[in-house]
Design a protein around this motif. Structure first.
Motif, PDB file in Angstrom:
ATOM      1  N   ASN A 174       1.752  11.868  15.257  1.00 38.23           N
ATOM      2  CA  ASN A 174       3.013  11.912  14.514  1.00 38.23           C
ATOM      3  C   ASN A 174       3.554  10.497  14.334  1.00 38.23           C
ATOM      4  O   ASN A 174       3.451   9.670  15.225  1.00 38.23           O
ATOM      5  CB  ASN A 174       4.061  12.755  15.260  1.00 38.23           C
ATOM      6  CG  ASN A 174       3.812  14.232  15.110  1.00 38.23           C
ATOM      7  OD1 ASN A 174       3.075  14.675  14.237  1.00 38.23           O
ATOM      8  ND2 ASN A 174       4.426  15.019  15.968  1.00 38.23           N
ATOM      9  N   GLU A 175       4.107  10.257  13.177  1.00 36.17           N
ATOM     10  CA  GLU A 175       4.734   8.979  12.836  1.00 36.17           C
ATOM     11  C   GLU A 175       3.776   7.793  12.874  1.00 36.17           C
ATOM     12  O   GLU A 175       4.184   6.657  13.049  1.00 36.17           O
ATOM     13  CB  GLU A 175       5.944   8.719  13.742  1.00 36.17           C
ATOM     14  CG  GLU A 175       6.992   9.819  13.630  1.00 36.17           C
ATOM     15  CD  GLU A 175       8.196   9.579  14.523  1.00 36.17           C
ATOM     16  OE1 GLU A 175       8.450   8.437  14.922  1.00 36.17           O
ATOM     17  OE2 GLU A 175       8.892  10.575  14.801  1.00 36.17           O
ATOM     18  N   SER A 176       2.486   8.068  12.722  1.00 28.93           N
ATOM     19  CA  SER A 176       1.498   6.996  12.649  1.00 28.93           C
ATOM     20  C   SER A 176       0.818   7.068  11.292  1.00 28.93           C
ATOM     21  O   SER A 176       0.583   8.155  10.763  1.00 28.93           O
ATOM     22  CB  SER A 176       0.451   7.149  13.758  1.00 28.93           C
ATOM     23  OG  SER A 176      -0.532   6.149  13.616  1.00 28.93           O
TER      24      SER A 176
ATOM     25  N   SER B 273      -3.408  19.283  23.724  1.00 25.77           N
ATOM     26  CA  SER B 273      -3.474  18.576  22.446  1.00 25.77           C
ATOM     27  C   SER B 273      -2.231  17.732  22.202  1.00 25.77           C
ATOM     28  O   SER B 273      -1.108  18.189  22.403  1.00 25.77           O
ATOM     29  CB  SER B 273      -3.609  19.569  21.285  1.00 25.77           C
ATOM     30  OG  SER B 273      -4.864  20.165  21.313  1.00 25.77           O
ATOM     31  N   PRO B 274      -2.457  16.495  21.741  1.00 25.16           N
ATOM     32  CA  PRO B 274      -1.314  15.651  21.396  1.00 25.16           C
ATOM     33  C   PRO B 274      -0.649  16.145  20.112  1.00 25.16           C
ATOM     34  O   PRO B 274      -1.237  16.905  19.338  1.00 25.16           O
ATOM     35  CB  PRO B 274      -1.946  14.273  21.188  1.00 25.16           C
ATOM     36  CG  PRO B 274      -3.384  14.531  20.907  1.00 25.16           C
ATOM     37  CD  PRO B 274      -3.737  15.829  21.553  1.00 25.16           C
ATOM     38  N   ARG B 275       0.557  15.708  19.892  1.00 24.51           N
ATOM     39  CA  ARG B 275       1.292  16.098  18.677  1.00 24.51           C
ATOM     40  C   ARG B 275       0.854  15.205  17.525  1.00 24.51           C
ATOM     41  O   ARG B 275       0.787  13.996  17.663  1.00 24.51           O
ATOM     42  CB  ARG B 275       2.792  15.962  18.895  1.00 24.51           C
ATOM     43  CG  ARG B 275       3.311  16.910  19.951  1.00 24.51           C
ATOM     44  CD  ARG B 275       4.825  16.901  19.973  1.00 24.51           C
ATOM     45  NE  ARG B 275       5.346  17.681  21.060  1.00 24.51           N
ATOM     46  CZ  ARG B 275       5.558  18.989  21.010  1.00 24.51           C
ATOM     47  NH1 ARG B 275       5.292  19.654  19.916  1.00 24.51           N
ATOM     48  NH2 ARG B 275       6.038  19.629  22.058  1.00 24.51           N
TER      49      ARG B 275
END
Length: 131
Positions: free
Chosen positions: A14-16, A56-58
């Motif tokens: 997220n946000e990457s 799992s990562p977001r």
């Protein structure tokens, strides 16, 4: 039989704007042993966490991850917990119990296995590993 398959897997946190993993394709058959290696920050831990849904990562996941013939999203919570293990980089910080026998029994207790069977299985594991 394939127990694990990743097909065109890509992942972006997220946000990457950059992908942590891109175009990752491989499979593992029953009995095979594989090694995942790469430089620090290359996505190894991210990939392994994606295999275990609960860790799992977001972010945005693309492609297909299949475990034991099922899409990872189709596995029940119990199947995922029973069939997919995960040991992080510092196993010593992941112990729950103060005795090896209690640690060996912990997972079985969590699944509601009866006491007699737990004792039998813990004894079998201890004998197998010579502890």
């Amino acid at each position: 039989m394939e127990i694990l398959s990743c097909e065109n897997v890509a992942f972006k946190y997220n946000e990457s704007t950059d992908y942590a993993i891109s175009d990752c394709t491989f499979s593992v058959k029953k009995g095979e042993k594989i090694m995942l290696c790469g430089a620090s920050g290359s996505g190894k831990s991210t990939l392994l966490r994606l295999l275990k849904r609960e860790l799992s990562p977001r972010g945005e996941l693309f492609g297909n991850i299949t475990l034991m013939g099922k899409d990872r999203s189709e596995l029940s919570d119990r199947e995922s917990a029973e069939k997919i293990g995960f040991v992080m980089q510092s196993p010593d910080s992941q112990t729950v119990c103060d005795k090896v026998s209690a640690e060996l029994a912990f997972g079985l207790e969590s699944f509601g296995v009866k006491s007699g069977e737990i004792q039998s299985r813990v004894g079998e594991m201890a004998a197998f590993f010579g502890i």
